[in-house]
Each structure stands twice: as structure tokens, then as C-alpha cells.
Design a protein around this motif. Structure first.
Motif, short mmCIF file in Angstrom:
data_model
loop_
_atom_site.label_atom_id
_atom_site.label_comp_id
_atom_site.label_asym_id
_atom_site.label_seq_id
_atom_site.Cartn_x
_atom_site.Cartn_y
_atom_site.Cartn_z
N LYS A 4 0.90 -0.67 0.47
CA LYS A 4 -0.13 0.29 -0.16
C LYS A 4 1.11 1.05 0.12
O LYS A 4 1.94 1.73 0.97
CB LYS A 4 -1.22 0.64 0.79
N ASN A 6 0.22 4.95 1.04
CA ASN A 6 -0.42 6.01 1.80
C ASN A 6 -0.22 7.42 1.17
O ASN A 6 0.87 7.09 1.21
CB ASN A 6 -1.13 5.05 2.83
N ALA A 31 -6.63 4.18 -0.85
CA ALA A 31 -5.61 3.82 -1.16
C ALA A 31 -4.86 3.82 -2.85
O ALA A 31 -5.60 3.69 -3.42
CB ALA A 31 -5.00 1.85 -0.22
#
Length: 195
Positions: A4, A6, A31
């Protein structure tokens, strides 16, 4: 195998912001993930549609082709509310053809086009009932418009539906006629009382 990413921005979109996905309405980018699919690495936007309890993963390369966009600017919102106040434009074609056109406008993601559908399919209490399919299309358009208005103006969906209905009543032969009828009724009652 997904990593991920972010708090990053891609193609002008960033995590945590609301967007409009034409065929689903307003969602939030949760995300930006990287996944390996069939040996290829793909960067994906993870979009959550809270009301529909749905999560969508859209490859960055497909963003333009699916028509994903940022929320409408204030001037577009104002134009869509003005559109609601206009005269309904119902074509004299077969219902199935009109229904397809309305569906296409709803799924276009264009707020002004969606407001045209809301305006054209709106029925006041004084008007005849809608068919089931008309009602379904009206509610779908109203829901899409209300969700975007609530996200843009930072109000609840209930408040945005009230705002939409207030603007619909300002249109010709809707609220204006109702107010005129009530004024006539008041004058008739006053005349009877004076007699």
C-alpha cells in the motif's frame, strides 16, 4: 503481494479524497496499491463506495477511459441546481428509448446531465403517478446528485435532497403554480368571509 502506498498522489488524485466514478457515483480513494497480476505489476486506486458497501480497484492506466473525475466545482453545482428550476423537457419518443437516454445521462457522471434527469422525471404531488421504471430512474438520478452535492458542500445527503427538492419547486408549473393556487384559495376564503 500488495504494497500500500498511502498519502501519495497519482494523476492528480490522492488518498482520502472523494471522487466521482461515473457508473457508481461518489466514492473515496482509500489507498493506492501495487499488485502483481499475471506477472505484471499494476498500480491500483482502491475506491470505497460506503453507501453501496463496495470496494473497487481501478488500474491507474484506466482512470481516463472510465471517466473517473474529481468532485464538481462550485459553479457546476450552481449550474446543476439552476437546471432543476427549468422546464422539464420530455421527448415524445418511446419510453424504452427515453429510459436508455436517462440511464446514459445518469452513468455519464456529469452532474448537470444528472440534474436534467431529475428535473425531467420529477413529479409533484399534484401530478399523476410515475411508472415503476420511471420512479427507479428518478431515484437513481436523485441519489447520484444528492451524494455529490453532499460531498461538495459538506452537508448530509438528507440536506442535499431537501436542497434539490427546493430547487425543483422553483421551476415553472411546480411550486410557483402551487403558491398561486394557495393565494387564489386564500382570496376566495376572504371573499366568502366578507360576504
Amino acid at each position: 503481494m500488495s504494497a500500500k502506498k498511502n498519502a501519495q498522489a497519482r494523476l492528480g488524485f490522492k488518498t482520502g479524497e472523494h471522487i466521482v466514478y461515473p457508473s457508481h457515483g461518489v466514492g473515496r480513494i482509500m489507498a493506492i496499491e501495487e499488485q502483481e497480476v499475471a506477472g505484471f505489476k499494476l498500480e491500483l486506486f482502491v475506491i470505497s463506495f460506503e453507501k453501496d458497501k463496495m470496494t473497487l480497484r481501478v488500474p491507474l492506466a484506466k482512470i481516463a477511459s472510465v471517466g473517473m473525475r474529481k468532485l464538481s466545482e462550485t459553479n457546476i453545482v450552481e449550474k446543476s441546481l439552476e437546471t432543476l428550476q427549468g422546464r422539464a423537457r420530455v421527448k415524445r419518443t418511446m419510453w424504452s428509448r427515453r429510459a436508455q437516454e436517462y440511464e446514459a445521462k445518469i452513468n455519464s457522471g456529469d452532474l448537470v446531465a444528472i440534474s436534467e434527469v431529475v428535473r425531467d422525471l420529477y413529479r409533484s404531488e399534484a401530478q399523476p403517478e410515475q411508472s415503476y421504471s420511471e420512479r427507479q430512474l428518478y431515484e437513481a438520478a436523485l441519489d447520484r446528485m444528492a451524494r455529490e452535492l453532499s460531498a461538495v458542500q459538506n452537508i448530509t445527503e438528507t440536506e442535499s435532497v431537501k436542497l434539490i427538492e427546493q430547487n425543483l419547486l422553483k421551476g415553472p408549473r411546480r411550486g410557483a403554480a402551487k403558491v398561486a393556487d394557495e393565494a387564489d384559495l386564500d382570496q376566495d376564503m376572504e371573499a366568502e368571509e366578507a360576504a
